[in-house]
Write a protein that holds these residues in place. Structure first.
Motif, PDB file in Angstrom:
ATOM      1  N   THR A 141      47.899  43.018  43.485  1.00 28.41           N
ATOM      2  CA  THR A 141      47.264  43.915  44.452  1.00 28.41           C
ATOM      3  C   THR A 141      45.866  43.421  44.789  1.00 28.41           C
ATOM      4  OG1 THR A 141      48.517  45.789  43.598  1.00 28.41           O
ATOM      5  CG2 THR A 141      46.563  46.292  44.895  1.00 28.41           C
ATOM      6  N   CYS A 142      45.108  43.033  43.768  1.00 26.62           N
ATOM      7  CA  CYS A 142      43.772  42.471  43.994  1.00 26.62           C
ATOM      8  C   CYS A 142      43.854  41.167  44.773  1.00 26.62           C
ATOM      9  CB  CYS A 142      43.059  42.230  42.669  1.00 26.62           C
ATOM     10  SG  CYS A 142      42.537  43.719  41.844  1.00 26.62           S
ATOM     11  N   CYS A 201      46.040  40.422  47.045  1.00 27.01           N
ATOM     12  CA  CYS A 201      46.250  40.788  48.451  1.00 27.01           C
ATOM     13  C   CYS A 201      44.947  41.232  49.106  1.00 27.01           C
ATOM     14  CB  CYS A 201      47.257  41.930  48.563  1.00 27.01           C
ATOM     15  SG  CYS A 201      48.914  41.473  48.108  1.00 27.01           S
ATOM     16  N   GLU A 202      44.134  41.961  48.367  1.00 28.78           N
ATOM     17  CA  GLU A 202      42.910  42.514  48.930  1.00 28.78           C
ATOM     18  C   GLU A 202      41.783  41.497  49.028  1.00 28.78           C
ATOM     19  OE1 GLU A 202      42.134  45.712  46.266  1.00 28.78           O
ATOM     20  OE2 GLU A 202      43.691  46.992  47.122  1.00 28.78           O
ATOM     21  N   ASN A 203      41.726  40.525  48.133  1.00 32.34           N
ATOM     22  CA  ASN A 203      40.541  39.681  48.007  1.00 32.34           C
ATOM     23  C   ASN A 203      40.697  38.230  48.441  1.00 32.34           C
ATOM     24  OD1 ASN A 203      38.944  41.775  46.915  1.00 32.34           O
ATOM     25  ND2 ASN A 203      39.946  41.476  44.952  1.00 32.34           N
TER      26      ASN A 203
END
Length: 114
Positions: free
Chosen positions: A38-39, A41-43
């Motif tokens: 998830t991180c 994908c975000e970063n």
């Protein structure tokens, strides 16, 4: 297939095995791997020029950090439960000593009367 899905497909097993070996807990390992992706994908900028080796290193560093954080939480809970248990244990010992002292005094007073 998106870049994240590709990374997930290629690196999930390695990352999961790494965190599972650290924690020895399947549920916690799966949760941490999910949080890591998830991180990701975000970063991470998902353009074509991204180096896959750098992504794997980043993911392993992130999963290591999250695993250490998880272990610290578990240790805090265990330490708090040990403190509570030791306080109860100390109270029980104290009560037992008080009862023993009272019993000794009672026996001495009975012996003196005889």
């Amino acid at each position: 297939m998106s870049k994240v899905a590709t990374f997930y497909q290629y690196y999930y097993k390695d990352i999961f095995n790494y965190v599972y070996n650290l924690l020895n807990d399947i549920d916690a390992a799966q949760e941490i791997v999910q949080e890591t992706f998830t991180c990701l994908c975000e970063n991470v900028d998902m353009d074509d020029s991204i180096d896959q080796k750098k992504v794997k290193v980043w993911a392993l560093e992130k999963v290591h950090y999250l695993a250490i954080k998880y272990l610290q939480k578990v240790d805090d809970v265990l330490l708090n439960s040990i403190k509570v248990t030791s306080n109860i244990w100390s109270r029980e010992i104290l009560e037992e000593k008080i009862q023993t002292k009272a019993l000794r005094e009672f026996i001495r007073s009975m012996l003196q009367e005889i």
